[in-house]
Design a protein around this motif. Sequence first.
Motif, mmCIF file in Angstrom:
data_model
loop_
_atom_site.group_PDB
_atom_site.id
_atom_site.type_symbol
_atom_site.label_atom_id
_atom_site.label_comp_id
_atom_site.label_asym_id
_atom_site.label_seq_id
_atom_site.Cartn_x
_atom_site.Cartn_y
_atom_site.Cartn_z
ATOM 1 N N PRO A 244 2.005 12.586 -2.863
ATOM 2 C CA PRO A 244 1.175 13.376 -1.944
ATOM 3 C C PRO A 244 0.468 12.457 -0.948
ATOM 4 O O PRO A 244 0.109 11.324 -1.264
ATOM 5 C CB PRO A 244 0.166 14.072 -2.862
ATOM 6 N N GLU A 245 0.257 12.951 0.248
ATOM 7 C CA GLU A 245 -0.338 12.139 1.308
ATOM 8 C C GLU A 245 -1.683 11.512 0.933
ATOM 9 O O GLU A 245 -1.973 10.379 1.353
ATOM 10 C CB GLU A 245 -0.491 12.970 2.584
ATOM 11 N N PRO A 246 -2.563 12.187 0.151
ATOM 12 C CA PRO A 246 -3.831 11.537 -0.193
ATOM 13 C C PRO A 246 -3.684 10.210 -0.920
ATOM 14 O O PRO A 246 -4.632 9.421 -0.949
ATOM 15 C CB PRO A 246 -4.521 12.579 -1.081
ATOM 16 N N VAL A 247 -2.505 9.943 -1.501
ATOM 17 C CA VAL A 247 -2.300 8.671 -2.188
ATOM 18 C C VAL A 247 -2.362 7.513 -1.195
ATOM 19 O O VAL A 247 -2.611 6.366 -1.588
ATOM 20 C CB VAL A 247 -0.957 8.680 -2.947
ATOM 21 N N THR A 248 -2.184 7.771 0.088
ATOM 22 C CA THR A 248 -2.260 6.702 1.086
ATOM 23 C C THR A 248 -3.635 6.040 1.101
ATOM 24 O O THR A 248 -3.801 4.977 1.713
ATOM 25 C CB THR A 248 -1.923 7.232 2.492
ATOM 26 N N ALA A 249 -4.612 6.664 0.448
ATOM 27 C CA ALA A 249 -5.920 6.013 0.307
ATOM 28 C C ALA A 249 -5.803 4.727 -0.513
ATOM 29 O O ALA A 249 -6.671 3.855 -0.426
ATOM 30 C CB ALA A 249 -6.929 6.963 -0.340
ATOM 31 N N LEU A 250 -4.742 4.614 -1.309
ATOM 32 C CA LEU A 250 -4.474 3.376 -2.031
ATOM 33 C C LEU A 250 -3.730 2.422 -1.101
ATOM 34 O O LEU A 250 -2.498 2.343 -1.110
ATOM 35 C CB LEU A 250 -3.624 3.661 -3.278
ATOM 36 N N ALA A 251 -4.436 1.707 -0.306
ATOM 37 C CA ALA A 251 -3.834 0.828 0.706
ATOM 38 C C ALA A 251 -3.595 -0.557 0.104
ATOM 39 O O ALA A 251 -4.301 -1.524 0.410
ATOM 40 C CB ALA A 251 -4.742 0.740 1.929
ATOM 41 N N LEU A 252 -2.591 -0.660 -0.762
ATOM 42 C CA LEU A 252 -2.273 -1.938 -1.392
ATOM 43 C C LEU A 252 -1.413 -2.788 -0.471
ATOM 44 O O LEU A 252 -0.557 -2.280 0.269
ATOM 45 C CB LEU A 252 -1.525 -1.707 -2.711
ATOM 46 N N ASP A 253 -1.617 -4.097 -0.528
ATOM 47 C CA ASP A 253 -0.725 -5.004 0.200
ATOM 48 C C ASP A 253 0.685 -4.858 -0.348
ATOM 49 O O ASP A 253 0.891 -4.766 -1.558
ATOM 50 C CB ASP A 253 -1.196 -6.457 0.030
ATOM 51 N N GLY A 254 1.636 -4.824 0.567
ATOM 52 C CA GLY A 254 3.026 -4.712 0.160
ATOM 53 C C GLY A 254 3.534 -3.298 0.051
ATOM 54 O O GLY A 254 4.671 -3.077 -0.376
ATOM 55 N N VAL A 255 2.692 -2.309 0.441
ATOM 56 C CA VAL A 255 3.115 -0.910 0.408
ATOM 57 C C VAL A 255 2.984 -0.317 1.803
ATOM 58 O O VAL A 255 1.948 -0.486 2.479
ATOM 59 C CB VAL A 255 2.270 -0.075 -0.575
#
Length: 293
Positions: A244-255
Amino acid sequence: MNLRHLTYFVTVAEERHFGRAADRLHMAQSPLSQAIRQLEAELGVELLHRTTRRVDLTEAGRAYLARARAILSDLDEAAHEARRVEAGAVGHLAIGCVGSATYSLLPALSRRLAAELPGVDFAFRGEMLAPDQVEAVRTGAIDIALLRPPVADLSLTVTPLRDDRLVVALPGDHPLVRRKQVRVADLGSTDLIVHSADRRSVMYDVVLGLLRDAGVDPRIRHEVGETSTLITLVAGGLGAAVVPEPVTALALDGVAYRPLVRPAATVALAVAHRSDRDEPHLNRAVDVIRGMF
């Protein structure tokens, strides 16, 4: 003896005068004097020493005044507490959140609840899959769930909140990162990381349904229970994931995240609680949650 007698006595003790006390109580002096004498007779002690000019407390009266004030204060506090409970201003609630809501919604939700219901003690459990949330709500382990429908348990009231678009989480060096958007069919040649089928994840069924409808034979390499673990594996280059789009809040390096199109797809978010629960503080918390969408 009744509460009126205590109120009468405290007022006379504070005014040290029957006339002023009667005025303050909006009553005649004679019944006030009679009530105090009745109280003394029932107690078997003299509380007041009366003279023509004023009224003084006896030693017994001073001791009784302290206890009478405490009793009346406790009664006032009890009434105030009852009104706060009736208004939904106090209590304890545990809220469970599906993974994507944990990152995107929980920070703002916890602040909003604390501001609007400061007397309610909230506890939060994140990274819960929908089946686990349903069971926890049913057994009382949590009171409110933010989950992904469908919910088959008819003992729960489920209220839709919004539809979240699906996106693709890609390793930063994946060839599809060069595209502005990704088609479902493009995932046929990509290793995939999905939520666990064993734990009956709603997202597992959603993703497999999308791939099946697009004629894609999925190359599932890893199944995980938590969204944070899923994204961490993407960052490690172990595969791509539909989330789901809200997961983009997890802005990990390499993703890198890209919109999913053809077909564009969404997954619902809902709030659920037991239908037989109607406590005011629970209803107010659900109203606050609904008001955020």
